[in-house]
Design a protein around this motif. Structure first.
Motif, PDB file in Angstrom:
ATOM      1  N   ASN A 355      49.564  62.691  -2.807  1.00 52.98           N
ATOM      2  CA  ASN A 355      48.275  63.142  -3.314  1.00 52.98           C
ATOM      3  C   ASN A 355      47.934  62.518  -4.651  1.00 52.98           C
ATOM      4  OD1 ASN A 355      48.107  65.060  -1.183  1.00 52.98           O
ATOM      5  ND2 ASN A 355      49.605  66.271  -2.303  1.00 52.98           N
ATOM      6  N   TYR A 356      48.960  62.026  -5.339  1.00 43.45           N
ATOM      7  CA  TYR A 356      48.727  61.647  -6.731  1.00 43.45           C
ATOM      8  C   TYR A 356      48.883  60.141  -6.931  1.00 43.45           C
ATOM      9  CZ  TYR A 356      49.217  66.643  -7.081  1.00 43.45           C
ATOM     10  OH  TYR A 356      49.065  67.992  -6.890  1.00 43.45           O
ATOM     11  N   PHE A 358      46.745  58.157  -7.809  1.00 39.57           N
ATOM     12  CA  PHE A 358      45.957  57.721  -8.974  1.00 39.57           C
ATOM     13  C   PHE A 358      46.762  57.717 -10.258  1.00 39.57           C
ATOM     14  CE2 PHE A 358      45.236  62.261  -8.349  1.00 39.57           C
ATOM     15  CZ  PHE A 358      45.454  62.783  -9.617  1.00 39.57           C
TER      16      PHE A 358
ATOM     17  N   THR B  45      37.874  69.340 -19.052  1.00 42.76           N
ATOM     18  CA  THR B  45      39.244  69.427 -19.567  1.00 42.76           C
ATOM     19  C   THR B  45      40.290  68.994 -18.543  1.00 42.76           C
ATOM     20  OG1 THR B  45      40.770  70.882 -20.690  1.00 42.76           O
ATOM     21  CG2 THR B  45      39.589  71.823 -18.848  1.00 42.76           C
ATOM     22  N   SER B  47      43.069  67.648 -16.227  1.00 40.24           N
ATOM     23  CA  SER B  47      44.098  66.607 -16.394  1.00 40.24           C
ATOM     24  C   SER B  47      43.917  65.503 -15.376  1.00 40.24           C
ATOM     25  CB  SER B  47      45.491  67.201 -16.235  1.00 40.24           C
ATOM     26  OG  SER B  47      45.781  68.050 -17.295  1.00 40.24           O
ATOM     27  N   ALA B  48      43.646  65.868 -14.136  1.00 38.25           N
ATOM     28  CA  ALA B  48      43.457  64.857 -13.098  1.00 38.25           C
ATOM     29  C   ALA B  48      42.150  64.113 -13.341  1.00 38.25           C
ATOM     30  CB  ALA B  48      43.447  65.506 -11.723  1.00 38.25           C
ATOM     31  N   HIS B  50      41.016  63.073 -16.000  1.00 38.66           N
ATOM     32  CA  HIS B  50      41.168  62.002 -16.979  1.00 38.66           C
ATOM     33  C   HIS B  50      41.529  60.684 -16.299  1.00 38.66           C
ATOM     34  CE1 HIS B  50      41.851  64.946 -20.523  1.00 38.66           C
ATOM     35  NE2 HIS B  50      40.584  64.692 -20.310  1.00 38.66           N
ATOM     36  N   PHE B  51      42.067  60.763 -15.101  1.00 37.32           N
ATOM     37  CA  PHE B  51      42.495  59.547 -14.411  1.00 37.32           C
ATOM     38  C   PHE B  51      41.432  59.038 -13.451  1.00 37.32           C
ATOM     39  CE2 PHE B  51      46.425  61.554 -15.646  1.00 37.32           C
ATOM     40  CZ  PHE B  51      47.204  60.497 -16.055  1.00 37.32           C
ATOM     41  N   ILE B  52      40.843  59.974 -12.716  1.00 32.93           N
ATOM     42  CA  ILE B  52      39.906  59.575 -11.662  1.00 32.93           C
ATOM     43  C   ILE B  52      38.687  60.479 -11.723  1.00 32.93           C
ATOM     44  CG2 ILE B  52      41.300  58.500  -9.857  1.00 32.93           C
ATOM     45  CD1 ILE B  52      41.479  61.592  -8.897  1.00 32.93           C
ATOM     46  N   LYS B  77      44.239  66.597  -5.139  1.00 34.42           N
ATOM     47  CA  LYS B  77      44.485  65.846  -6.374  1.00 34.42           C
ATOM     48  C   LYS B  77      44.741  66.760  -7.558  1.00 34.42           C
ATOM     49  CE  LYS B  77      41.857  61.951  -4.742  1.00 34.42           C
ATOM     50  NZ  LYS B  77      40.485  61.496  -4.532  1.00 34.42           N
ATOM     51  N   CYS B  78      44.438  68.014  -7.407  1.00 31.37           N
ATOM     52  CA  CYS B  78      44.643  68.976  -8.498  1.00 31.37           C
ATOM     53  C   CYS B  78      46.140  69.141  -8.767  1.00 31.37           C
ATOM     54  CB  CYS B  78      44.041  70.319  -8.122  1.00 31.37           C
ATOM     55  SG  CYS B  78      44.501  71.616  -9.255  1.00 31.37           S
TER      56      CYS B  78
END
Lengths: 593, 123
Positions: A355-356, A358, B45, B47-48, B50-52, B77-78
């Protein structure tokens, strides 16, 4: 030999046989369903020199916990006395009865039930040393009866043994409780009847026997012995399916725990052992902040274990828990309640993979000779903590690399607590990769949640330290000389740092360098959770704030100038109360440089 | 012809598709769900995020409107770190919302529940 038989012994004999068969089947099933890692641990302990300390631990633990109930006594001596009198008293009653029979028959060869029904069958045992035996047996019976009477009082008014609430029991357990309570008065009555007719009783049974009319004793002797035998039979046949199964499971649990078996991420035979080892004493209800502050009374450890064991619905009990570990610390049997809750959460958690992706974009940093500093997600919401740590690093001339300066990868513990095991492992892989690539020597973290995760779940090749440990070391070595202020500070032990990682002294040591510690009534392993714990998703903010208020009341009892903590999460929670000044330990130190 | 931009695909909201039953179930499990005022604090805010381009506010609105396609994958993705819940000015229990959304959207969920049932009732 045939004179040593009477039909009333049949219920007892059948009950005992059935009991041992059921126990053997259960034990066999649990032991064979241990998972591979747990079995490996057992063999590793059995086949190496580790077996000697393990054996010693087994003997010590069984005597201390199964017979003497040291942990419960430490919690409350009256409750300890109640449990000990029934357990130890009954055990000694059986052993002494057996030895008495051996003594009388000059060795073995007698029928197995004679130890239990000795007074009925050996009626001429009234001379010399037999008096002493009878008195000893009566003393033990009196000891058990005193425990039973406390138990009866407790079932009406639990404060007798110093706990706030009795456990809510299933009706099955309640019925069995009555059959257990009946066993000992029945024994007293039947022995008294026999004593009235033959004069072979001790100080107690003979005393009562002398008061009974002979006709009554003649008529009632056999019915009483039959009732006694029947009570034993009912209890023996049914108790493997009730909470009393803990009597035999606890020693087994101690054996496997001493051999190095721990709860794994999925339910195994060991989990069944732990579920069955719970005696439902209710100590876990006493400390639970959800019960105290929010009157939520169906989710405590005892209810979770009960519902999982009997396959009752338990979604609420699984989800609604702060995971503050108070019950785990209090539990006299040492059951890993939080681990079992995680397993239950995982059952509905749908593990998915990859899932991660990215996160691959994040680059490591060449940090040879530096300290890697991990603020953690929560510290991003309390920038005062990370800024103070940076200031302290600069003040002592320590080069550092802040891993999560602008982008954070979560440590994975929040996911794990909610039962997302595969997802958490993925995050751990990413973080571990970053840390190992950087070649940093130490990892300092500001967040106790991350700290526990890095320390216990990661297997990192470098040493992980919490910032309070780091500051304590700096102050001890004289690298950091903060000015002493006159402030009176109450320290709040975060659950994850205190009960989770056993760090109680370092934060206090650091605080004492800058301020004076206020007295706090419930501290160290009894500190109250701030309520906003990440372990819980079922509570809304308003309810979490109620738990927090309880924690604040406890901290403010001594009127401190401010409250100090070592966890950004707790800090954030306390900050929500506008009448409270709360600071992180790092902030307090950085201000006084 | 490539202009370097496109017009967005036509998007329509089907009230019949917006599974009312599922929404009701979610609201029952996460009562604070209704309080959201779409301020976007959670997304800011994240965290994920910040990347995508991960937008929890959008995800939950799409669920509300019944547009379930690809939402499940998006939700995975959380990292469940809990920052959104802490900053939410309306006290929406976002972590609980995400977990329940995941369960509601996952197609295998029913069979998983069944497995759970089997595991609990047959030993």
């Amino acid at each position: 030999m045939s004179s040593y038989f009477h039909p009333f012994i049949l219920p007892f004999c059948i009950g005992t046989l059935v009991l041992f068969v059921i126990i053997a089947v259960k034990f066999y099933r649990w032991i064979t369903t241990l998972d591979r890692k747990q079995k490996k641990n057992v063999w590793m302990s059995l086949l190496t020199v580790r077996v000697f300390p393990a054996l010693w631990r087994i003997v010590k633990e069984i005597v201390k916990e199964v017979l003497l109930h040291v942990n419960i006594t430490r919690y409350n001596w009256r409750m300890g006395y109640m449990h000990r009198s029934i357990a130890l008293g009954w055990f000694l009653l059986i052993v002494t009865g057996f030895v008495e029979t051996l003594f009388h028959f000059r060795g073995g060869g007698h029928l197995p039930w004679l130890g239990i029904f000795f007074r009925f069958f050996v009626r001429d045992y009234t001379y010399g040393i037999s008096r002493v035996w009878a008195d000893v047996m009566d003393l033990l019976l009196l000891y058990v009866l005193s425990g039973v009477s406390i138990a009866i009082f407790k079932s009406i008014y639990s404060r007798v043994v110093g706990i706030r609430k009795n456990t809510k029991l299933r009706w099955f357990d309640i019925c069995l409780r009555y059959s257990l309570w009946l066993i000992f008065p029945m024994r007293l009555l039947s022995e008294s009847c026999t004593a009235a007719l033959t004069g072979n009783g001790g100080f107690l049974t003979q005393g009562i026997g002398d008061m009974l009319p002979t006709e009554f004793a003649q008529v009632m002797e056999v019915p009483f012995w039959t009732a006694y035998s029947t009570c034993l039979c009912v209890f023996f046949v049914l108790f493997p399916f009730s909470r009393y199964m803990h009597i035999f499971t606890e020693p087994l649990l101690i054996v496997f725990r001493s051999l190095g078996v721990r709860e794994s991420s999925q339910p195994t035979g060991y989990t069944r052992m732990e579920l069955n080892a719970c005696s439902r004493c209710g100590i876990c209800i006493d400390g639970c902040p959800l019960d105290k502050e929010l009157k939520i009374n169906d989710i405590q450890g005892v209810y979770l274990l009960r519902d999982v064991r009997h396959g009752l619905p338990h979604r609420n009990a699984t989800e609604n828990c702060l995971m503050c570990d108070q019950c785990v610390v209090d539990c006299p049997v040492g059951i890993e309640i939080t681990e079992i809750r995680k397993q239950e959460r995982n059952k509905g958690a749908l593990d998915t993979h990859d899932n991660y992706r990215f996160l691959d974009s994040i680059q490591s940093f060449n940090a040879i000779g530096r300290i890697a500093y991990f603020g953690g997600c929560m510290s991003h919401l309390t920038p005062g903590v990370t800024e103070s740590m940076k200031k302290i690093f600069d003040a002592v001339g320590q080069k550092y690399w802040m891993m999560d300066e602008d982008k954070t990868i979560c440590c994975g513990r929040p996911l794990l607590q909610q039962g997302f095991i595969a997802q958490a492992a993925e995050l751990r892989r990413k973080n571990a990769h970053l840390i190992v690539e950087s070649h940093a020597q130490y990892l300092v973290t500001s967040c106790p949640i991350c700290y526990q995760s890095f320390k216990k779940e990661y297997n990192l090749p470098i040493k992980v330290i919490h910032h309070t440990e780091y500051l304590a070391a700096l102050i001890r070595l004289g690298k950091l000389k903060p000015h002493k202020t006159g402030l009176k500070v109450a320290y709040h032990d975060p659950c994850e740092l205190g009960r989770g990682c056993n760090i109680y002294d370092e934060p206090r040591e650091v605080l004492q360098a800058v301020a004076e510690l206020a007295r706090v009534q419930k501290e160290r392993e009894h500190s109250i959770c701030c309520g906003h714990s990440l372990g819980n998703t079922a509570l809304d903010v308003e309810k979490q704030d109620k738990v927090r208020d309880a924690a604040l009341r406890n901290l403010k009892a001594d009127h401190p100038d401010l409250i100090a903590t070592a966890c950004p999460m707790c800090k954030k929670a306390f900050q929500r109360d506008r009448y409270t000044t709360v600071k992180d330990i790092a902030e307090l130190i950085a201000e006084q440089l | 012809m490539d202009f370097g931009f496109t017009i967005s695909k036509p998007r329509s909201i089907e009230p019949t598709e917006a599974g009312k039953e599922q929404l009701r179930l979610l609201e029952e499990q996460v009562p604070t769900f209704r309080r959201c005022m779409n301020c976007g604090g959670c997304t800011a805010t994240c965290s994920a995020g910040h990347f995508i381009n991960f937008n929890i506010r959008k995800v939950h609105n799409l669920y509300r409107w019944g547009q379930y396609k690809e939402l499940d994958e998006e939700l995975q993705k959380c990292m469940l770190c809990g920052k959104c819940t802490l900053v939410c000015p309306r006290g929406v229990n976002l972590r609980s919302l995400i977990i329940h959304l995941r369960k509601a959207l996952n197609k295998d969920h029913l069979s998983n529940d069944f497995q759970h049932f089997i595991r609990n009732n047959n030993r």
